[in-house]
Motif scaffolding. Sequence first.
Motif, PDB file in Angstrom:
ATOM      1  N   UNK A 137     -29.845  67.414  -3.434  1.00 27.83           N
ATOM      2  CA  UNK A 137     -30.812  67.322  -1.644  1.00 27.83           C
ATOM      3  C   UNK A 137     -30.815  66.269  -1.778  1.00 27.83           C
ATOM      4  N   UNK A 138     -31.352  65.777  -2.618  1.00 24.03           N
ATOM      5  CA  UNK A 138     -32.311  64.912  -2.985  1.00 24.03           C
ATOM      6  C   UNK A 138     -31.270  63.460  -2.781  1.00 24.03           C
ATOM      7  N   UNK A 139     -29.868  63.834  -4.229  1.00 20.54           N
ATOM      8  CA  UNK A 139     -29.467  62.794  -4.134  1.00 20.54           C
ATOM      9  C   UNK A 139     -28.210  62.146  -2.737  1.00 20.54           C
ATOM     10  N   UNK A 157     -24.546  68.482   5.502  1.00 21.49           N
ATOM     11  CA  UNK A 157     -24.797  70.383   5.589  1.00 21.49           C
ATOM     12  C   UNK A 157     -24.525  70.719   4.781  1.00 21.49           C
ATOM     13  N   UNK A 158     -25.622  71.798   4.121  1.00 18.43           N
ATOM     14  CA  UNK A 158     -25.437  71.986   3.096  1.00 18.43           C
ATOM     15  C   UNK A 158     -25.740  73.761   3.043  1.00 18.43           C
ATOM     16  N   UNK A 187     -35.199  69.510   4.156  1.00 14.82           N
ATOM     17  CA  UNK A 187     -35.583  70.378   5.286  1.00 14.82           C
ATOM     18  C   UNK A 187     -34.919  69.045   6.021  1.00 14.82           C
ATOM     19  N   UNK A 188     -34.124  68.263   5.630  1.00 14.11           N
ATOM     20  CA  UNK A 188     -33.823  67.308   6.308  1.00 14.11           C
ATOM     21  C   UNK A 188     -32.317  67.097   6.905  1.00 14.11           C
ATOM     22  N   UNK A 189     -31.726  68.548   6.163  1.00 11.51           N
ATOM     23  CA  UNK A 189     -29.899  68.285   7.110  1.00 11.51           C
ATOM     24  C   UNK A 189     -30.413  69.606   7.633  1.00 11.51           C
ATOM     25  N   UNK A 216     -20.538  74.912  11.377  1.00 12.17           N
ATOM     26  CA  UNK A 216     -21.498  76.312  11.215  1.00 12.17           C
ATOM     27  C   UNK A 216     -21.849  76.816   9.781  1.00 12.17           C
ATOM     28  N   UNK A 217     -23.161  76.905   8.994  1.00 12.60           N
ATOM     29  CA  UNK A 217     -22.835  76.485   7.696  1.00 12.60           C
ATOM     30  C   UNK A 217     -23.472  78.514   7.317  1.00 12.60           C
TER      31      UNK A 217
END
Length: 713
Positions: A137-139, A157-158, A187-189, A216-217
């Motif tokens: 996620x940080x990448x 969008x994860x 949190x950033x997504x 929509x995830x």
Amino acid sequence: MALRRLSALTLLCHGVIAGPLGPQTLDARSAPQTRKLHGRFLHITDFHLDEYYKVHSSTDEDGACHRGNGPAGPYGAETSDCDSPSSLVNATFDWIAANLKDTIDFVVWTGDSARHDRDEDLPRNADQVLGTNTWLADKFADLFADDQGKGMAIPVVPNFGNNDILPHNILLPGPNKWFQHYAHIWRRFIPEEQRHSFEYGGWFHVEVIPNKLAVFSLNTLYFFDRNAGVDGCAKPSEAGYKQLEWLSVQLQFLRERGMKAILMGHVPPARTESKMLWDETCWHKYSLWVHQFRDVVVVGLYGHMNIDHYIIADSNDINFAAMTASSEFGARQAMEEEFSLQSASDYLMELRHNWAKLTPLPAADKHVSREGKRRKGKKNRDPWGERYHLSLVSGSIVPNYFPTLRVLEYNITGLEDAPVWRDTLRTDIRESDHPQKHLELRRYELDDIDTTIPSDTKKKHRKNKDSKKKKPPTHDPNLHIPAPPSTSAPPGPAYSPQPLTLTGYTQYFANLTHINNLNLTSNATTALDHNDSNAVDGGGQRERWRDSWWSLVPTRWRDGKHGGKKPAAPRPPEPREFAFEVEYSTFEDKVYRLDDLTVKSMVGLAVRIGEGGVFDERKGDVVSKEVWDDNDDDGDDDVDVEEDEEEQEKSDDGEDEDDDEEEVKTEKKKKKGGKGNKGRKGKKKRKQNKTWLHFLRHAFVCTLEKDELKELA
Ligand SMILES: *[C@@H]1O[C@H](CO)[C@@H](O)[C@H](O)[C@H]1NC(C)=O
Ligand SMILES: *[C@@H]1O[C@H](CO)[C@@H](O)[C@H](O)[C@H]1NC(C)=O
Ligand SMILES: *[C@@H]1O[C@H](CO)[C@@H](O)[C@H](O)[C@H]1NC(C)=O
Ligand SMILES: *[C@@H]1O[C@H](CO)[C@@H](O)[C@H](O)[C@H]1NC(C)=O
Ligand SMILES: *[C@@H]1O[C@H](CO)[C@@H](O)[C@H](O)[C@H]1NC(C)=O
Ligand SMILES: *[C@@H]1O[C@H](CO)[C@@H](O)[C@H](O)[C@H]1NC(C)=O
Ligand SMILES: *[C@@H]1O[C@H](CO)[C@@H](O)[C@H](O)[C@H]1NC(C)=O
């Protein structure tokens, strides 16, 4: 109810349109927007990052690319069951940074970031699974950081994979600690106003183009048949049921706002005669939902299976009884998680047999097609193929075949200057009294949604032989069928070319055989050092097993194409420069010949892939090759069946010929002495397996040669 919704909607629009309140917003509005839409986005999936991966370790089951001496390459062990080294993940990010970063509008990332739990000597724990996910996620956050480095330049969008939790596959209903952890990791997504929804069920959506398009995830683990922590989508107490209620409400909001939606998730709604991935109650309801929202849904994007393919769901297969019963419908097997090459190929063969039954949809400008004539008397009530909907499944980064990723393109006509997504998370706006969060979780009495069966569905069911079984159980108060599109609504972007319609995609792959540049001893016997209990008797099969990683013998673990080999000398690896290259592009592929990715185009391709694959109605199952050959004999034995690749690639069956193919047509006429039916059929017959083999080759990301594919198929 109506009033409440209306006011909520206004607030919701306000929240979205206006974005952060205060002077910042005004600045942003008056300042010229620097970013513009490119009409492209990235779909990437199944990293399976393995921090224990060791270069030159053994790829066999005991080594698992963690130990021993063997052919594990510096960027991963292609065609094996090993997971991805961080070098592969880093190189992938570097490549995206250099080649895609500034030309895409958003990222769809469909999960399974953590390694598999396959090595008994290195069992996973929660810290590792979450640690890997945090690292990845940080990448993403670093790669797509905005200029100030405070927020995201474009939305990512994860999604959860079945390996992103512990134990894998088992996810209990929320709220739970996993959602809390991922709410932080992502949190950033995850938009602020979706956090409650996420922490409740692991589902959320992002307006990747404000007021136009939302992604929509979906938490597909609540649909996944292998998740023993939940029980389908029929009962209101179930997480899957709640997710579908949420989806229905949200899609209705989008409809009212004139917006469109891309649905995405990890586990695809794959379902054939004998195999399935989703619980039946979930599959039927989801299919109905997408059918009812066919004016809103652009496409479904999925991962998990690692094979590149697509799925066409037919609303005629929707069974209302199956939505509410803990179903005994059909005798489908849940597909194994270890999706062996053989079971992948069986699954694809079943797809092909289904596709062989499809009727091509008429070309937009030609109402009387050859097929149309065949169905004489029946007026075409569904010229856009709205009874179908489409899911695209991309291959993986983890090199079960070769690492692969996909860049999709969509129509942005008229949207060139549309306001783009801006990161509101970095600003001061806080959730305090944002209205949308209440909408996410509120239980709707869907009394203002038409729960009667839409007329077109009714018609179909009346025609159906087993209409009784298919009739909606009107007495079931828990089944809230979403409203269909308004009768005046034109076909949605999935069906007719318009803004947000997918126009095509480019599939990239990294040829690890080339890049790893291994110097291995070819010690053929070592591949058989450990005798597999599954090995079959009989010399031929045995030999094949010995010689090929793609063997027909189902093995629990695949050592990969270099299995059993060892580095020739104990020297450091000398990999070549890492790069993804184009595997194929639907814009240019001469065999696929796709004008766009509308349902009509994809059904047309499916028909061509299916040609020659005969479905046995009697057996209701895949036919053996013998039956296949028998049935294939439709009286035109005299046609020329010799290979003529170039002509096959260029030629067409005459229905969607472009002007620039005129030359080919003339040539064809010359050769065949006219457009005789026989000549056509002959051409088709020759072409049929070509399209199928082409599709199959891409399914396995070009790791198999043509003769290998032929044998497999
Ligand atoms: C991958 O990148 C990370 C930094 O993002 C670095 O710490 C790590 O060493 C890299 N791994 C490899 C194998 O280069
Ligand atoms: C994109 O949409 C516009 C407007 O509906 C349409 O005219 C055009 O043909 C579409 N382009 C493609 C490539 O489908
Ligand atoms: C991958 O690279 C190997 C070794 O250079 C080559 O033999 C093979 O044809 C390549 N495969 C593809 C699909 O390009
Ligand atoms: C090949 O395998 C045999 C039997 O396992 C072994 O004795 C021999 O050393 C191997 N050869 C090389 C070059 O690794
Ligand atoms: C493999 O099995 C065969 C027959 O079952 C046996 O003869 C052979 O010794 C076995 N090889 C190894 C390496 O165990
Ligand atoms: C592979 O290794 C062998 C043994 O060390 C060496 O003789 C040969 O030159 C190497 N080949 C390449 C292409 O590096
Ligand atoms: C096409 O594939 C089917 C099934 O594998 C096979 O029976 C048939 O002979 C093939 N046709 C041609 C023309 O290769």
